[in-house]
Design a protein around this motif. Sequence first.
Motif, PDB file in Angstrom:
ATOM      1  N   PHE A   1       0.769  -1.154   0.157  1.00 54.22           N
ATOM      2  CA  PHE A   1       0.076   0.157   0.018  1.00 54.22           C
ATOM      3  C   PHE A   1       0.890   1.227   0.052  1.00 54.22           C
ATOM      4  CE2 PHE A   1      -2.578  -3.330   1.924  1.00 54.22           C
ATOM      5  CZ  PHE A   1      -4.058  -3.130   1.549  1.00 54.22           C
ATOM      6  N   SER A   2       0.407   2.206  -0.647  1.00 54.66           N
ATOM      7  CA  SER A   2       0.798   3.574  -0.550  1.00 54.66           C
ATOM      8  C   SER A   2       0.333   4.199   0.437  1.00 54.66           C
ATOM      9  CB  SER A   2       0.639   4.611  -1.965  1.00 54.66           C
ATOM     10  OG  SER A   2      -0.763   4.779  -1.896  1.00 54.66           O
ATOM     11  N   TYR A   3       1.281   5.490   1.011  1.00 59.28           N
ATOM     12  CA  TYR A   3       0.574   5.967   2.185  1.00 59.28           C
ATOM     13  C   TYR A   3      -0.846   6.476   1.954  1.00 59.28           C
ATOM     14  CZ  TYR A   3       0.959   9.411   6.359  1.00 59.28           C
ATOM     15  OH  TYR A   3       0.679   9.872   7.588  1.00 59.28           O
ATOM     16  N   GLN A   4      -1.351   7.112   0.773  1.00 52.04           N
ATOM     17  CA  GLN A   4      -2.468   7.680   0.450  1.00 52.04           C
ATOM     18  C   GLN A   4      -3.540   6.626   0.501  1.00 52.04           C
ATOM     19  OE1 GLN A   4      -2.483  10.983   0.758  1.00 52.04           O
ATOM     20  NE2 GLN A   4      -0.266  11.034   1.035  1.00 52.04           N
ATOM     21  N   GLN A   5      -3.132   5.321   0.404  1.00 53.06           N
ATOM     22  CA  GLN A   5      -4.043   4.162   0.220  1.00 53.06           C
ATOM     23  C   GLN A   5      -3.999   3.224   1.396  1.00 53.06           C
ATOM     24  OE1 GLN A   5      -2.776   3.043  -3.595  1.00 53.06           O
ATOM     25  NE2 GLN A   5      -4.582   4.083  -4.562  1.00 53.06           N
TER      26      GLN A   5
ATOM     27  N   ASP B   1       9.685  10.454   6.680  1.00 48.03           N
ATOM     28  CA  ASP B   1      11.094  10.321   6.420  1.00 48.03           C
ATOM     29  C   ASP B   1      11.445  10.055   4.854  1.00 48.03           C
ATOM     30  OD1 ASP B   1      11.975  10.658   8.945  1.00 48.03           O
ATOM     31  OD2 ASP B   1      12.097   8.321   9.339  1.00 48.03           O
ATOM     32  N   GLY B   2      10.165  10.156   3.917  1.00 43.45           N
ATOM     33  CA  GLY B   2      10.289   9.992   2.756  1.00 43.45           C
ATOM     34  C   GLY B   2      10.263   8.760   2.039  1.00 43.45           C
ATOM     35  N   LEU B   3      10.241   7.517   2.978  1.00 37.30           N
ATOM     36  CA  LEU B   3      10.369   6.096   2.623  1.00 37.30           C
ATOM     37  C   LEU B   3       9.079   5.469   2.311  1.00 37.30           C
ATOM     38  CD1 LEU B   3      12.681   5.196   5.776  1.00 37.30           C
ATOM     39  CD2 LEU B   3      13.237   5.626   3.352  1.00 37.30           C
ATOM     40  N   LEU B   4       7.872   6.047   2.670  1.00 37.12           N
ATOM     41  CA  LEU B   4       6.642   5.664   2.040  1.00 37.12           C
ATOM     42  C   LEU B   4       5.859   6.871   1.388  1.00 37.12           C
ATOM     43  CD1 LEU B   4       4.285   3.447   2.251  1.00 37.12           C
ATOM     44  CD2 LEU B   4       3.897   4.245   4.429  1.00 37.12           C
TER      45      LEU B   4
END
Length: 169
Positions: A142-146, A165-168
Amino acid sequence: MKIPLRYDFCPKCGGKLYAETIEQQDQPRCSQCQFIFYQNPVVGVAGILLKDGKVLLGKRNNSYQGLWCLPCGYVEWKEDVEEACKREFEEETGLRVELERVYAVHSNFHNPQQHTVGIWYLMKEMGGQLAADDDLEQVDFFSYQQLPELAFPTDRKVLDQLAADGLLK
């Protein structure tokens, strides 16, 4: 602090336990031998596997059924925490992994009957076949937005930090 008594009898002599306030917190004490039965946290481990800016989550099929979490489990007696994380991750996802580093450590208070301390590891895939098993009925990235509905508030904290942290993505 009021702590629920999880046990009725003393593990040393079998006497009846009662709650006694010790250092501003209720602790079980034996009515016969006066043993104090400290209720310490249980250690849990969870794996963070990222692929193309998405994170692997599992849909639970027992406790917290239908909710999602980072693949996780408990450390067994005399088991190294890192080995426990690799074992639990493979049991639940079918994937063998190598741990890269500890990413987060948090106290978990979502279950009033059991205080746990969780250790989240960043990891990389080393083999196996992705398939839900053990405590999970489904696995997916899953992406962060989903993100789906999560079982544990501390997983949300970890996922928020991964995004910060830009990892997800």
